[in-house]
Design a protein around this motif. Structure first.
Motif, PDB file in Angstrom:
ATOM      1  N   VAL A 231     -29.875 -79.672  34.013  1.00 13.56           N
ATOM      2  CA  VAL A 231     -28.728 -79.800  34.898  1.00 13.56           C
ATOM      3  C   VAL A 231     -28.526 -78.471  35.609  1.00 13.56           C
ATOM      4  N   CYS A 232     -28.718 -78.492  36.936  1.00 10.68           N
ATOM      5  CA  CYS A 232     -28.538 -77.276  37.736  1.00 10.68           C
ATOM      6  C   CYS A 232     -29.399 -76.132  37.190  1.00 10.68           C
ATOM      7  N   GLY A 233     -30.612 -76.446  36.755  1.00  9.10           N
ATOM      8  CA  GLY A 233     -31.528 -75.450  36.255  1.00  9.10           C
ATOM      9  C   GLY A 233     -31.300 -75.013  34.826  1.00  9.10           C
ATOM     10  N   ILE A 234     -30.323 -75.606  34.120  1.00  9.72           N
ATOM     11  CA  ILE A 234     -30.000 -75.220  32.747  1.00  9.72           C
ATOM     12  C   ILE A 234     -30.496 -76.316  31.803  1.00  9.72           C
ATOM     13  N   PRO A 235     -31.322 -75.983  30.813  1.00  8.24           N
ATOM     14  CA  PRO A 235     -31.784 -76.989  29.851  1.00  8.24           C
ATOM     15  C   PRO A 235     -30.606 -77.545  29.037  1.00  8.24           C
TER      16      PRO A 235
ATOM     17  N   LEU B  71     -24.402 -86.170  36.254  1.00 11.97           N
ATOM     18  CA  LEU B  71     -25.127 -84.936  35.971  1.00 11.97           C
ATOM     19  C   LEU B  71     -26.339 -84.787  36.900  1.00 11.97           C
ATOM     20  N   HIS B  72     -26.985 -85.894  37.220  1.00 16.12           N
ATOM     21  CA  HIS B  72     -28.169 -85.838  38.081  1.00 16.12           C
ATOM     22  C   HIS B  72     -27.800 -85.417  39.508  1.00 16.12           C
ATOM     23  N   THR B  73     -26.635 -85.819  39.964  1.00 17.57           N
ATOM     24  CA  THR B  73     -26.211 -85.495  41.335  1.00 17.57           C
ATOM     25  C   THR B  73     -25.461 -84.174  41.430  1.00 17.57           C
ATOM     26  N   LEU B  74     -25.247 -83.494  40.321  1.00 18.18           N
ATOM     27  CA  LEU B  74     -24.506 -82.224  40.340  1.00 18.18           C
ATOM     28  C   LEU B  74     -25.368 -81.138  40.995  1.00 18.18           C
ATOM     29  N   SER B  75     -24.789 -80.418  41.934  1.00 14.42           N
ATOM     30  CA  SER B  75     -25.550 -79.402  42.685  1.00 14.42           C
ATOM     31  C   SER B  75     -24.772 -78.099  42.792  1.00 14.42           C
TER      32      SER B  75
ATOM     33  N   GLU C  40     -24.246 -73.991  41.074  1.00 13.83           N
ATOM     34  CA  GLU C  40     -24.968 -72.935  40.370  1.00 13.83           C
ATOM     35  C   GLU C  40     -24.076 -72.365  39.278  1.00 13.83           C
ATOM     36  N   PHE C  41     -24.657 -72.223  38.084  1.00 11.67           N
ATOM     37  CA  PHE C  41     -23.909 -71.716  36.936  1.00 11.67           C
ATOM     38  C   PHE C  41     -24.722 -70.615  36.269  1.00 11.67           C
ATOM     39  N   PRO C  42     -24.061 -69.560  35.827  1.00 15.52           N
ATOM     40  CA  PRO C  42     -24.793 -68.453  35.205  1.00 15.52           C
ATOM     41  C   PRO C  42     -25.391 -68.820  33.851  1.00 15.52           C
ATOM     42  N   ASN C  43     -24.740 -69.745  33.118  1.00 16.71           N
ATOM     43  CA  ASN C  43     -25.224 -70.130  31.789  1.00 16.71           C
ATOM     44  C   ASN C  43     -24.664 -71.506  31.427  1.00 16.71           C
TER      45      ASN C  43
ATOM     46  N   ALA D 261     -25.905 -77.525  25.840  1.00 19.17           N
ATOM     47  CA  ALA D 261     -26.495 -76.768  26.938  1.00 19.17           C
ATOM     48  C   ALA D 261     -26.982 -75.420  26.416  1.00 19.17           C
ATOM     49  N   GLU D 262     -28.069 -74.930  27.000  1.00 17.45           N
ATOM     50  CA  GLU D 262     -28.611 -73.624  26.645  1.00 17.45           C
ATOM     51  C   GLU D 262     -27.628 -72.530  27.051  1.00 17.45           C
TER      52      GLU D 262
END
Length: 482
Positions: free
Chosen positions: A31-35, A58-62, A64-67, A107-108
């Motif tokens: 999700v947004c590059g976060i495992p 979650l698939h359509t979420l666009s 950016e999050f730091p973590n 989330a990681e």
């Protein structure tokens, strides 16, 4: 054990704690590059709800999050996946929610998870209670799902004073319990005592109301219950109006009510739908049925063995003729017939319905016709036993107590006649009058006597008078136990 910021480590811990159970479904996604990982328990969640309310958003979420922690905080604040969404940071809380039908989002980089209520397990539909049938009452009964039962109560009582308090009991089952009460009517000391008992239950699992009932009553030697059960939401709500405390148990349709008074076991919902005269007659029929079920066999033995002068000459001659060819004593006959009746009843109750009816019919023929024709049992003994056993079903709440006490009265009658029966009866009355729960005597409002509260005990007065004298359980303790 708290969650860590490592997604793989959290999944390994969960896999270890659950033993790699096959019903735990783990779905990895980004999700947004976060495992991330979605965890659910198979059969406990709705697959369609997970796809529509969680997977697609979650698939359509666009963003950016730091973590992962920022991602979960954003989802909790700005994305409402379910009405009962929250976070959990402890592994015990996570597993409890997971096994209750919640979906877990890990989330990681997040040392906590997002839990969303997506329960979708199979439940029984609302139907008429099988053990509390009424003619004019509602046809809705409690089910095994605690949330459904809560909604049935709320539908009937829309007052903001109605309170539901959730508890968890059972060290392994983690069964949900719900305390239900009206805040302005329940005595605070009663509520606190019940809450403390439930929080300290020494049980690993709770599968029915019978697991909890003995710990609330405090004694295993009670002949009558001081904690009542009901399958009817309307009866449940009526008791709440009197200041009682109700307990709903997840997984069982039988709700608990306490304290229960002895006189209330002779009352039904239909009593308040009939005219007062007819309702009073029905109530006295129930009182008479209880006495017949308990004392008729003992009275017959007393008169036949020790007090034949109490019988009419013709009746005495008939009894004498019927017993001449029977090889057993009267007491042995009576106990044997009642024992056989309980065997047939238990067999018909436990077997499948298709077989249970046939077993009951065959047992009735064996006891009723074959035994009499063979000369093993006399007709008067069979008649008295059948009347006593049938009368015991008029008050289902006391069937177990009557079944246990009836042989004791029969043995007392066989030993010393009516004086022994009277002494045993007085002992039973003393026991009932001495039984209490959390300081509330179950024999009230008769002992201690509350004259103003007898209008619904021996007779059922009209609603005009009943509405002017609402009963409240706090009066029992205040006046009887200062």
């Amino acid at each position: 054990m708290h969650l860590t910021e490592s997604l793989d480590q959290n999944l390994n811990i969960i896999r270890h704690l659950t033993g790699g159970s096959a019903d735990i479904i783990t779905s990895r996604l980004t999700v947004c590059g976060i495992p991330c990982a979605l965890l659910s328990c198979e059969g406990m969640c709705s697959s369609s709800s997970i796809s529509e309310q969680i997977a697609e958003p979650l698939h359509t979420l666009s963003h950016e999050f730091p973590n992962g922690a920022a991602l979960i905080r954003f989802l909790q604040t700005y994305r409402l996946f379910a009405a009962d969404s929250t976070t959990a940071a402890h592994m015990t809380d996570l597993l409890n929610r997971l096994h209750s039908g919640f979906v877990i989002l890990l989330a990681e980089g997040a040392a906590f998870c997002l839990v969303c209520g997506m329960q979708g397990y199979a439940t029984r539909s609302i139907s008429e209670p099988s053990g509390e049938l009424n003619i004019y009452g509602a046809k809705e009964g409690f089910t095994e799902t605690i949330r459904t039962n809560m909604s049935l109560i709320r539908k009937r009582m829309k007052s903001p004073l109605l309170n539901f308090e959730m508890l968890t009991a059972g060290s392994l089952s983690h069964t949900n319990l719900c305390l239900v009460y009206l805040r302005d009517r329940v005595p605070e000391d009663l509520l606190q005592s019940i809450r403390q008992k439930l929080q300290n239950l020494p049980l690993e699992s709770i599968f029915s109301s019978g697991y909890v009932r003995p710990f609330l009553e405090g004694s295993d030697m009670q002949l009558v219950h001081s904690v009542g059960t009901t399958e009817r939401p309307d009866t449940f709500c009526a008791k709440l109006l009197e200041g009682r405390v109700g307990i709903l148990i997840d997984g069982t349709p039988f709700a608990l009510l306490l304290p229960q008074l002895f006189c209330e076991t002779f009352q039904t919902l239909d009593d308040y739908n009939y005219p007062p005269a007819y309702a009073t007659l029905l109530r006295w029929i129930k009182y008479a049925a209880a006495l017949i079920a308990l004392l008729l066999p003992a009275g017959y033995l007393s008169a036949a063995l020790h007090h034949p002068e109490l019988l009419h000459e013709t009746l005495l001659r008939l009894l004498t003729d019927s017993e001449q060819n029977v090889p057993f004593s009267l007491a042995t006959e009576m106990l044997g017939v009642l024992f056989l009746f309980e065997i047939v009843r238990e067999a018909g109750l436990r077997l499948p319905k298709a077989v249970g009816g046939a077993v009951g019919m065959i047992g009735g023929l064996l006891i009723g016709d074959a035994a009499v024709q063979s000369g093993l049992i006399s007709t008067p003994v069979l008649t008295v036993s059948a009347l006593a056993a049938t009368a015991g079903f008029v008050i289902p709440e006391h069937h177990a107590a009557l079944t246990v006490l009836r042989p004791a009265f029969i043995l007392a009658a066989a030993a010393a006649g009516l004086p022994a029966v009277a002494l045993l009866g007085v002992a039973v009355l003393f026991h009932i009058c001495g039984t209490e729960i959390f300081g509330y005597p179950i024999s009230a409002p008769i002992a201690p006597i509350l004259p103003n509260r007898l209008s619904d005990i021996f007779a059922r007065v009209g609603f005009r008078r009943l509405s002017q004298s609402n009963f409240h359980v706090s009066e029992i303790r205040r006046r009887g136990y200062p």
